[in-house]
Design a protein around this motif. Structure first.
Motif, mmCIF file in Angstrom:
data_model
loop_
_atom_site.group_PDB
_atom_site.id
_atom_site.type_symbol
_atom_site.label_atom_id
_atom_site.label_comp_id
_atom_site.label_asym_id
_atom_site.label_seq_id
_atom_site.Cartn_x
_atom_site.Cartn_y
_atom_site.Cartn_z
ATOM 1 N N PRO A 277 40.913 -6.281 21.160
ATOM 2 C CA PRO A 277 39.710 -5.792 21.849
ATOM 3 C C PRO A 277 39.928 -4.358 22.311
ATOM 4 O O PRO A 277 41.039 -4.006 22.726
ATOM 5 C CB PRO A 277 39.565 -6.725 23.057
ATOM 6 N N THR B 167 37.029 -2.974 26.998
ATOM 7 C CA THR B 167 36.237 -4.212 27.008
ATOM 8 C C THR B 167 36.443 -4.971 28.312
ATOM 9 O O THR B 167 37.563 -5.090 28.806
ATOM 10 C CB THR B 167 36.696 -5.121 25.841
ATOM 11 N N VAL C 150 32.672 -8.191 22.459
ATOM 12 C CA VAL C 150 33.929 -7.450 22.303
ATOM 13 C C VAL C 150 33.811 -6.458 21.151
ATOM 14 O O VAL C 150 33.321 -6.794 20.078
ATOM 15 C CB VAL C 150 35.095 -8.419 22.042
ATOM 16 N N LYS C 151 34.216 -5.226 21.410
ATOM 17 C CA LYS C 151 34.334 -4.227 20.345
ATOM 18 C C LYS C 151 35.779 -4.295 19.868
ATOM 19 O O LYS C 151 36.706 -4.102 20.655
ATOM 20 C CB LYS C 151 34.011 -2.845 20.930
#
Lengths: 256, 481
Positions: free
Chosen positions: A11, A15, A31-32
């Motif tokens: 993540p 985040t 989540v990126k």
């Protein structure tokens, strides 16, 4: 020569982590996902040797289907091909290291780079386990490296306690854990991203690689750090406030 | 006498008078230093009303200030009372109203904080001037602020639904935009916006018509995922042609389209984290592309195709194109872009010691006129031999040309060059001040933009809202004798 790079999708550090209801995982919805930042140094280290050593750079990741994005990014940066290892059930560092080691051995890589640790669980074990399984030397927290003039080995600098730098000479094969400061990772270029789609990306199953090796550690539960306690507000006229503040700092915090 | 009157201002907080060291940070904006007699920092609407009613009765000039990021001296007071909105903070509401996502907030909220707060509720408030973390919400409305994403999302005006305003005499008005009103998408054309409803008069009025004490703005859903591209180009001309092509090409749909010319790229490259650009890179284009999930690759391909056909010399530079797909990468792009004006302002302040300094432009032209306008600007600017750079919102035909004058003579020549470009921009259908407003430093440009009857209409409007001309004195219009 073949150079391997180990990457992990993690993540983004910005985040906000939210746990699943059962506490066994994190909510992935918002989540990126990014490449573990230390792994970017590893990819860059490998790519800088790609030309001088006439090497093929193979990038490995053990992770779910979405880890393909991270492998594609490594390919866009310039790696030649990618291998994703799929695990049906969650693996610990020991099983992950074993699966990666078998895949690396089969690929013919003689030099392996990885980030010194992944910023999601910060365990920092996989590189050492890979090296142990392969019976290769490992140096981690590398912040400088030079390939020997005859291309037969590598000199690695690592910081040690007290400001001392350790200088380690290694022959090949070897595993190296990369730290911030080793280099400046390149950005994927637009043509790089275009080309990455054509580069080979194969998939292997962890159970085929592990041959009966099973995890030693089973994750039971995640918990978030406790909330920070509420601050204390002191009110009143200035003299009274000052007196309360002094009492508090003296008797409770014990700093004056 | 002014000071005597100021001593009795009905402020519940401390009044700071000239000579108080605590006033110093309030005396400057980016471009101008002022010298107010006193400063108040009211804490609520009632206090604002009482202060303005008192100043109206005593004919005391009042200038409003917020984050001190103005480029025109509009928030700097040369005398009289300075009123800081810094304590008028708080976000009252974020949510759906009659099915429309909206937020209501006090004017002293920092724009960046406001944007993060609405984002945490799942919404998006687009206007993004470079100074968004230092500029306050009310001030961005008083200047009709824009930013790089104005290319897709328009100016602040598009989002303002309602505002509570304290008039010069201390009375309060609630201005609401009629639900069916078509909102102008034009960049600013200097002075008051005369085409809309009363709320439009206040948007971009630079603190001269009233004090905005509460605003309600429309919000959008969270934007789609996007990627950023920093495209290195072999020349200014190629960069400009890529911007024109990206505007025309239906296969791409940038949310921002920014130009960085050769001199600006040299400054960008001085940022410590900037990767060394290839030697052939002489200019750059910075753009962002939003996409629905399955469209990422087709958009990448469309951009790649656009760049490949842009110019044969581009091919050698394509490999250097930086793609930002992750928050940290994107933040780096923004940091480098922000470094240009920040660094230029530093140089400008150093040159002020020799009576030189930065002379900036804010003119804009319709995008179709951009090639002609840029050719005119470069021809004119090269001829005066004052160092300069151009960067900014070329997708909107709106570059910032900054001259770095080394002495008083060069400063005059640069001011003349900006004036000439403003005339040309107006002749081509554009404006003299796209986003910074006129303030005190640029108010002479008003006459370049508008004929006398229009300016007279603006004076009448000012007279109507503020009969004693006490508010924002010296901004936009010259007060009557």
């Amino acid at each position: 020569m073949k150079i391997g790079v180990l990457v992990k999708q993690v993540p983004d550090t910005a985040t906000k982590i939210v746990l699943t209801a059962n506490g066994r995982g994190i909510e992935e919805g918002n989540v990126k996902w990014v490449m573990n930042p230390y792994d970017e140094y590893a990819v860059e280290a490998a790519l800088r040797l790609q030309g001088p050593l006439s090497a093929e750079v193979v990038v490995f990741s053990l992770g779910p289907a979405r880890a393909v994005e991270t492998l594609r990014m490594a390919l866009a940066m310039g790696c030649d091909r990618a291998v994703r290892i799929h695990a049906e059930t969650p693996l610990d560092a020991f099983a992950t290291g074993n699966a990666l080691a078998v895949a690396i051995a089969a690929s013919g890589c003689e030099l392996v780079f990885g980030g010194k640790q992944a910023v999601d669980d910060d365990a920092g074990q996989v590189l050492q386990i890979v090296a142990e399984v392969l019976h290769w030397p490992v140096v981690s927290v590398a912040n400088q490296l030079h390939v020997h003039a005859g291309n037969d080995g590598i000199t690695v600098h690592r910081p040690a306690a007290g400001g001392v730098t350790e200088v380690v000479e290694l022959g090949f094969p070897a595993v190296i854990g990369c730290d911030k400061g080793l280099n400046t990772p390149r950005y994927p270029s637009l043509p790089g991203i275009m080309k990455a789609k054509q580069k080979p990306l194969t998939e292997q199953q962890s159970r085929d690689l592990l041959g009966g090796v099973s995890p030693h550690v089973v994750l039971q539960q995640f918990s978030l750090p406790p909330d920070r306690p509420a601050g204390r507000k002191i009110t009143g006229d200035p003299e009274n406030v000052a007196q309360q503040l002094v009492d508090w700092l003296h008797n409770e915090i014990k700093v004056i | 006498m002014v000071i005597d009157a100021l001593r009795h201002i009905p402020s519940r907080g401390e009044i700071l008078f000239r000579g108080d060291a605590r006033l110093t940070p309030y005396n400057h904006d980016t471009m101008l230093t002022g010298d107010p007699d006193a400063l108040v920092r009211p804490r609520d609407i009632q206090e604002c009303r009482e202060i303005l009613a008192y100043c109206h009765a005593h004919r005391l000039p009042v200038t409003f200030c917020a984050g001190h990021t103005a480029m025109t001296g509009s928030s700097v007071a040369q005398s009289g009372l300075l009123l800081s909105i810094e304590h008028l903070t708080g976000i009252r509401d974020i949510g759906l109203h009659n099915g429309r996502p909206q937020a209501t907030a006090a004017p002293g909220v920092f724009l960046g904080d406001f944007q993060r707060a609405v984002a945490s509720e799942g919404f998006f408030y687009p206007p993004s001037p470079t100074s968004r973390n230092e500029a306050m919400l009310g001030a961005t409305i008083a200047t009709n602020a824009t930013g790089d994403n104005t290319y897709k999302y328009g100016t602040t005006r598009r989002y303002v639904r309602a505002m509570r305003v304290i008039m010069a005499d201390g009375t309060q008005r609630l201005l609401e935009r009629p639900a069916d009103q078509q909102i102008s998408e034009l960049k600013n054309t200097a002075g008051y916006f005369l085409l809309g409803t009363p709320i439009d008069h206040f948007i971009g009025s630079e603190g001269t018509l009233g004090l905005i004490v509460e605003v309600t703005v429309d919000l959008l859903p969270q934007p789609q995922p996007h990627f950023g591209l920093l495209i290195f180009c072999p020349s200014n001309d190629v960069a400009l042609s890529i911007i024109g092509e990206a505007h025309r090409d239906a296969a791409v749909s940038p949310s921002a389209l920014e130009y960085i010319d050769q001199a600006a790229l040299q400054i960008m490259a001085t940022h410590p984290t900037f990767p060394s650009p290839p030697a052939a890179a002489q200019a750059a284009v910075l753009c962002y592309q939003e996409y629905a999930e399955e469209m990422r690759d087709p958009f990448m391909e469309a951009w790649f195709a656009l760049l490949e056909r842009a110019a044969p010399e581009m091919h050698a530079l394509l490999d250097a194109t930086i793609v930002a797909e992750h928050p940290a990468d994107e933040e780096r792009l923004r940091t480098w872009r922000h470094h240009i004006p920040a660094h230029v302002n530093e140089i400008g302040h150093r040159l002020e010691g020799d009576d030189g300094g930065k002379v900036g432009s804010d003119w804009w032209v319709p995008i179709g006129q951009m090639p002609a306008m840029m050719a005119y600007m470069y021809h004119l600017s090269d001829a005066i031999h004052v160092p300069y750079l151009a960067f900014g919102h070329l997708g909107n035909g709106h570059p910032h040309v900054n001259y770095l004058a080394r002495n008083a003579k060069e400063r005059q020549m640069a001011i003349q060059a900006v004036d000439d470009c403003c005339r040309k921009a107006v002749a081509l259908g554009g404006g003299v001040a796209g986003e910074h407003g006129l303030g005190k430093l640029k108010r002479d440009l008003l006459a370049i933009q508008h004929p006398t009857p229009v300016i007279d209409t603006m004076r009448a409007l000012k007279q109507q809202y503020d009969p004693h001309w006490i508010l924002g004195r010296g901004n936009i219009l010259v007060p009557p004798e």
